[in-house]
Design an enzyme around this catalytic site. Sequence first.
Site, short mmCIF file in Angstrom:
data_model
loop_
_atom_site.label_atom_id
_atom_site.label_comp_id
_atom_site.label_asym_id
_atom_site.label_seq_id
_atom_site.Cartn_x
_atom_site.Cartn_y
_atom_site.Cartn_z
N ASP A 1 -15.50 35.68 -29.17
CA ASP A 1 -14.19 36.22 -29.57
C ASP A 1 -13.12 36.08 -28.50
O ASP A 1 -11.94 36.06 -28.82
CB ASP A 1 -14.33 37.67 -30.03
CG ASP A 1 -14.97 37.76 -31.42
OD1 ASP A 1 -15.14 36.71 -32.07
OD2 ASP A 1 -15.32 38.87 -31.85
N TYR B 1 -13.49 42.10 -37.88
CA TYR B 1 -13.97 43.11 -36.93
C TYR B 1 -12.88 43.67 -36.04
O TYR B 1 -11.87 43.00 -35.80
CB TYR B 1 -15.02 42.51 -35.99
CG TYR B 1 -16.44 42.91 -36.32
CD1 TYR B 1 -16.86 44.24 -36.25
CD2 TYR B 1 -17.39 41.96 -36.68
CE1 TYR B 1 -18.16 44.60 -36.54
CE2 TYR B 1 -18.70 42.32 -36.97
CZ TYR B 1 -19.08 43.63 -36.91
OH TYR B 1 -20.37 43.99 -37.19
#
Lengths: 704, 704
Positions: free
Chosen positions: B336, B420
């Site tokens: 990420d 997320y």
Amino acid sequence: MSTEQVPTTLPFVGGKKATPQHPLGPLTAGEITESAQLIKALWPSNANIQFKSITLQEPSKAELVPFLAAQRLAQSTATIDRRGFVLYYIRNTDKLHEAVVNLTHGKVDSNLRLGPNVHSNADGDEIIAVEKIALEDERVKAEIAKLQLPEGTVVISDPWIYGSDGIDEGLFTDAKRMFQCFLYVRDPNNAAEADSNHYAMPLSISPVVSAETMKVTRIDILPTGADNTIKEPSPYKVQPPNEYIHEAQNLRTDLKPLNVIQPEGSSFQVSNFSEQGHNIAWQKWDFKVGFNQREGIVLYDVHYAGRPLFYRLSLSDMNIPYADPRHPYHKKAAFDLGDAGAGIMANNLQLGCDCLGSIHYLSAILSNDKGEPLPMPNVVCIHEQDAGIGWKHTNYRTGRAAVVRNRELVLQSIITVSNYEYILAFIFNQAGEVMYEVRATGILSTQPIDEGISVPWGTVVHPGVLASHHQHIFSLRVDPMVDGPVNRVVYDEAHAMPRSDFNPHGVGYTVSETPITTSGGYDLDFDANRIFKIQNSTVKNPINGKPVAYKIMAPPFQKMLADPESFHHKRAEFADHNIYVTSYKDDELYPGGKYTNQSRGGTGVRSWADRKDNVLDDDIVVWVQFGINHIPRIEDFPVMPCEIIKVSLKPVNFFDKNPALDVPPSEQSFNKSVLASVGHQQEVGEAVIGKDGDVCCVKESSKL
Amino acid sequence: MSTEQVPTTLPFVGGKKATPQHPLGPLTAGEITESAQLIKALWPSNANIQFKSITLQEPSKAELVPFLAAQRLAQSTATIDRRGFVLYYIRNTDKLHEAVVNLTHGKVDSNLRLGPNVHSNADGDEIIAVEKIALEDERVKAEIAKLQLPEGTVVISDPWIYGSDGIDEGLFTDAKRMFQCFLYVRDPNNAAEADSNHYAMPLSISPVVSAETMKVTRIDILPTGADNTIKEPSPYKVQPPNEYIHEAQNLRTDLKPLNVIQPEGSSFQVSNFSEQGHNIAWQKWDFKVGFNQREGIVLYDVHYAGRPLFYRLSLSDMNIPYADPRHPYHKKAAFDLGDAGAGIMANNLQLGCDCLGSIHYLSAILSNDKGEPLPMPNVVCIHEQDAGIGWKHTNYRTGRAAVVRNRELVLQSIITVSNYEYILAFIFNQAGEVMYEVRATGILSTQPIDEGISVPWGTVVHPGVLASHHQHIFSLRVDPMVDGPVNRVVYDEAHAMPRSDFNPHGVGYTVSETPITTSGGYDLDFDANRIFKIQNSTVKNPINGKPVAYKIMAPPFQKMLADPESFHHKRAEFADHNIYVTSYKDDELYPGGKYTNQSRGGTGVRSWADRKDNVLDDDIVVWVQFGINHIPRIEDFPVMPCEIIKVSLKPVNFFDKNPALDVPPSEQSFNKSVLASVGHQQEVGEAVIGKDGDVCCVKESSKL
């Protein structure tokens, strides 16, 4: 003391039978008095009885389960006799008795003489008496004189429960109940300060006192070097003090107040289910709170949104074995609940000191050594706390954020065990989770060490002061009722898939579930992501068909280091596994055994587990162990910053979605936050320039 | 966009050289613009440049260490050239370049064409373009038509970075930069709701888009059974929705407000050390805060009471590999930070929603794909929080309690990575501890599954919806400076003493310390109570002579399950050990490598560790890994309650006593707590009687 004078959280109704007490209600002052009277009546009027504990004898689960179920349905309930458990000595003898009295019918159900080698907990009056006896003994005084302490120096005695070591405790000799006293002085240059930290000034003289004869039976001289050589006490070198009291510090002046305000009051509701028992309801949770001499807080009949989760929750015991192998230190292995009692040692909590915000206090009534009711004010504080963000998601396509905060309910009790403190709390949240948190603080148990010496079993925390390594091993007793009384424990593990046509890239992994069928001790395995769950195999999740469960999230800890043949290991039967699963039996409440003082083992959870009972889909008890191996840092002295350990019980496929989904959004109108003020910003630049001489600071920050 | 229009936390001073920027100050809007211009000037005016990142090129540590030291002593400092790092493509090609521009002298220092098989992160504009391309493709439309979705249904496309699998990426074939798009629909019965949770309605059609040609290159059909059979898309069965938005819930009405008030303001001070860089001082702590596209918050030059502790602290990357082995799911393994960026994805935090109390926000300036400054308002919130009791002791002889509370300073940033969320925070306390906390929340990445099917690599969280297991593995980069730049890492272990005359009862144990001499990966061992410490062997504690140290308290996690030969394992070089220790090298900041998108491995921390450099008493870097193996619960859907993981760095024999000893006492006059009101008590009895029908309730509670 007349029971009428006992202050409680409620108008006092004494022992009157007018309102029958709830079967789980802690004993009332009247019931304590009556219990003592029933026992005294068994003995000649001149008998001197030393009461150790007068507490509720909980009814059998067979009686209670239907009772509680009926009560929840507001159906009529069978009457269950109220019973008291009474533990007592004939004073100055080793004659220990446990009795059960029936308070409903005013009679003694049983009265049993215990022993040999069975000893009760210490009590407060006894401890203070032992302190005096040690210091008044002429031989002890003679040893102290050798230290040539400055005139006016105050000597302090810390009596310790005396651990079993098998010596003088053969099959044919009884172990006598003893106290090992460790001596210290208060700062001789500040002898008038009653709160001077004596743990910074340990002495090498250690009297042993018999709890039976209340006389000094032996004086041990402590080893102070790197080996077990014993040196005659010699003139004491006064070192600088190391005080924890606030007035001895140069206190910080730059901490601004932080207040927690609940303008509409708290969100929880407290009522009484009996004179001394409390119901608590908060955010879909409801449960009963009891309080007793040994465990302190006990939670009963814990439900969420009307669904049963736990029949009973409590801290059941803890063991603290020390690392120094030398005599007499090898005996240091306290069971703070079994040897003393988390209830009887609970602090009287002070508003604004021990708890922050809108606080409700619970008081309790325990008993003293004369069998009188002992008021225990403010032993539990209840409050809500904000625990940060509960959940959040931002839809990056619309930019809309949905966020809620995580509100928690805390039931906190703080116990002082001589030098140490434990802050014990049950914490509930809005996502169906219940946590048990322990904060270890207080003062290290210290011993003298020669200057310039260092040893691998402890840390020098002050000149001449050694803090030995020690383990804190706790056992949380979980009597589950996950959607009903019949549960099982399973553990999940995650394992890599072997390479195959189905897993050609070697990235797949799966989770397997293994049920525990036989009572025993089980361990975590983080490399397998092993997670234990308490499951109800008969109730399936409506969406995914998985059995409803609560998982046990427990932190790792090093199991007891004392070897399996040692008395430490034999006695602390819970200290060798992360999890024990046993079949439920009434009265199996204490994993180190009912009587831990100088215990010999064989009466605790390991022994119960060895029955190899079925625990699959049965009435089971789960014992969750956790702890720390405390290798002291000098930063832990003269008082240690809290070391925090937490166990969580979390729903797994118990609900059909996030149970906190219905928490109202986190909004400014509700939270009333503010921006840190600009004026404040300006001070800042100046503050910082002083610190690191960054020339940008003043110019930049004054622009704000 | 004129730089003059960029809103920042400070009056804007553009790129003017009037005040030279501090070497660690994040690039200003003017510097970003100038960096882009310097690169554009290298190319023909019609060249279409896609800027991926324009960020500070930090000076070499050799230059900075003396600079920072001199600055702290308010001595004159050498001038250090300001440099920018620029990553860019020639748009619609695979021509990726990394350049370093010298902003002090307005020239390009270096400009390097990267590749083959080196790809940059995705950017926001690109992601949105890819979403459209996937949905506008005629072949995709034809597949969607087979689903016979109700008129007005909105289809959503979630593009995913495409993990390497070695297929079509041979030694002689370049890997092309691709996006795998996962499709979903919003609730067809509520199609107007733009925030309807599409993750509850996944489709089996998955287009692949080339980032180079920006065209659909392939359409994958997802397996929806228990094996890897592929079924033709067939008419879609509309299931009930599962919304997280507040208005879709029946919200709780019994949560009372809880406000945190700091009547005298906050205790921390914020100033600027450069236009975009901030100094923070709080309770003896001071440090510099930077912010960049990839790492988000970076802390520099962290000191406590003037003593150096850390040269640089940041979250350096994270990897999230998924458990489903089937094509194309085996590619799901996101970095990420490296693939997207924690800075560029940071939320604009809202007062009273994301933070509670007296809040100070920091804003940042990053860059967009056109090389323009991109204002990032309120990406960091700073506030104090009360974290319960800090330490307490009661002298049972006098009854006097000494207690302080534990105040913490929080620097929080929240990032949204498609489905997320991660709430990332540095937390400081008054006992010299710094913690890094991650809260995982947001929405599970879901995929379609046939009804009635269950698989061992995921959990059904909604009818027809599978959430695959996945690991979150984080790496915290710690560049230590514990009392100076030369440090070592050692680990302590506790071991039982063998039985001997010295340890006759088998209870003794000792702690041993082992230094790490060679760079490598190292693991925790809870059964040995193994604890890693960052130590300065040249500075000894004045009381006990032990080297000053900070210990690393990291929770256990299961290492990456993908096998060592897998690309997941080769790429996430940090995922196989709790701790990596490497020798410091400029530019070694990212443990998965500088370019993680479709990376092939060999460029990260494992590779650096394999140099087998000396790390004993040297300039070292410590990489602390932590994470969770997320086995989804149905309770984690449609949005998951925060899962909290925390790493702590704690002083060990660094101070000469408890550093929080001088915290002012916890007193009611300061804390202003209140008793929960009696009126409130009365409501309660009634509330509870409704719940469990306990007839005592009303009578008892109305007495209150």
